[in-house]
Scaffold this active site. Structure first.
Site, PDB file in Angstrom:
ATOM      1  NE  ARG A   5      -2.251   1.564   3.633  1.00 24.81           N
ATOM      2  CZ  ARG A   5      -2.857   1.502   4.818  1.00 24.81           C
ATOM      3  NH1 ARG A   5      -4.080   0.992   4.905  1.00 24.81           N
ATOM      4  NH2 ARG A   5      -2.252   1.907   5.911  1.00 24.81           N
ATOM      5  CB  SER A  44     -11.969  -0.719   2.694  1.00 28.28           C
ATOM      6  OG  SER A  44     -10.593  -0.950   2.513  1.00 28.28           O
ATOM      7  CE  LYS A  91      -7.448   4.290   4.161  1.00 23.92           C
ATOM      8  NZ  LYS A  91      -8.325   3.144   3.841  1.00 23.92           N
TER       9      LYS A  91
END
Length: 210
Positions: A40, A109, A138
């Site tokens: 990611r 998600s 995040k």
């Protein structure tokens, strides 16, 4: 589920992994017991993700661990990754599935009950549910749901669940008690001075309750 051992999921963070590097961190985590590694990097261009993804794919070859690419279907295909993970604001899961075909793993998600109930098990293989806790890895994450919220969303979700968001080795029992099939971690390993040892602690805790 497509031969995916969905129990211990590492999400790589390029900033937290800077001292060791993404590949070395992934290998250490897998040596400690991680079964899935997600690349990611929201700031990287597709060509950069492909370069890193290919290095990870080569390094993980023969380990049994699976490689997932976050939010970049074209990079996942170019790398030959095992799957792709998309968020609610990323590519629509139907389009993603059409692009990757039936054999690659597709994760989604999920942050609310409505989204959990809307997951289509004919398209999506697993749901990343959270954030359980607030996390600095995040910045734009949704409202934390806690373990009670995690359990509620898992009950509503028709596919295997991966709990994520501020989770550490000490949270393993609560995560699985809530009904999750997997614990996903970021800073618990990427921010550790010894990623393999950190991974072994999580893996040991998983084995103790399964």
């Amino acid at each position: 589920m497509k031969n995916l051992d969905l129990s211990f999921y590492l999400v790589l963070d390029p900033d937290l992994c800077a001292s060791f590097g993404l590949v070395a961190t992934a290998l250490a985590a897998v040596a400690g017991g991680a079964t899935v590694v997600q690349l990611r990097d929201k700031r990287a261009a597709t060509d950069q993700i492909i370069e890193t993804g290919r290095a990870l794919k080569m390094a993980l070859s023969g380990t049994g661990a699976r490689l997932i690419v976050n939010d970049d279907v074209e990079a996942a295909l170019a790398v030959g990754a095992d799957g792709v993970h998309v968020g609610q604001d990323d590519m629509d899961v139907r389009l993603a599935r059409a692009r990757i075909g039936p054999d690659m793993v597709l994760g989604l998600s999920v942050e609310t009950q409505a989204l959990a109930e809307a997951v289509d098990p004919t398209i999506v293989d697993y749901a990343g549910i959270g954030p359980v806790f607030a996390t600095p890895t995040k910045a734009d994450h949704k409202q934390p749901i806690g373990f009670h919220g995690l359990a509620c969303l898992i009950t509503c979700c028709p596919v295997p669940s991966v709990a994520i968001g501020g989770l550490k080795a000490g949270h393993v029992r609560e995560v699985f008690a809530a009904g999750a099939k997997c614990i996903a971690v970021v800073s618990a390993i990427c921010g550790s001075a010894d990623p393999e040892a950190a991974s072994r602690r999580i893996s040991s805790n998983i084995r103790s309750i399964r």
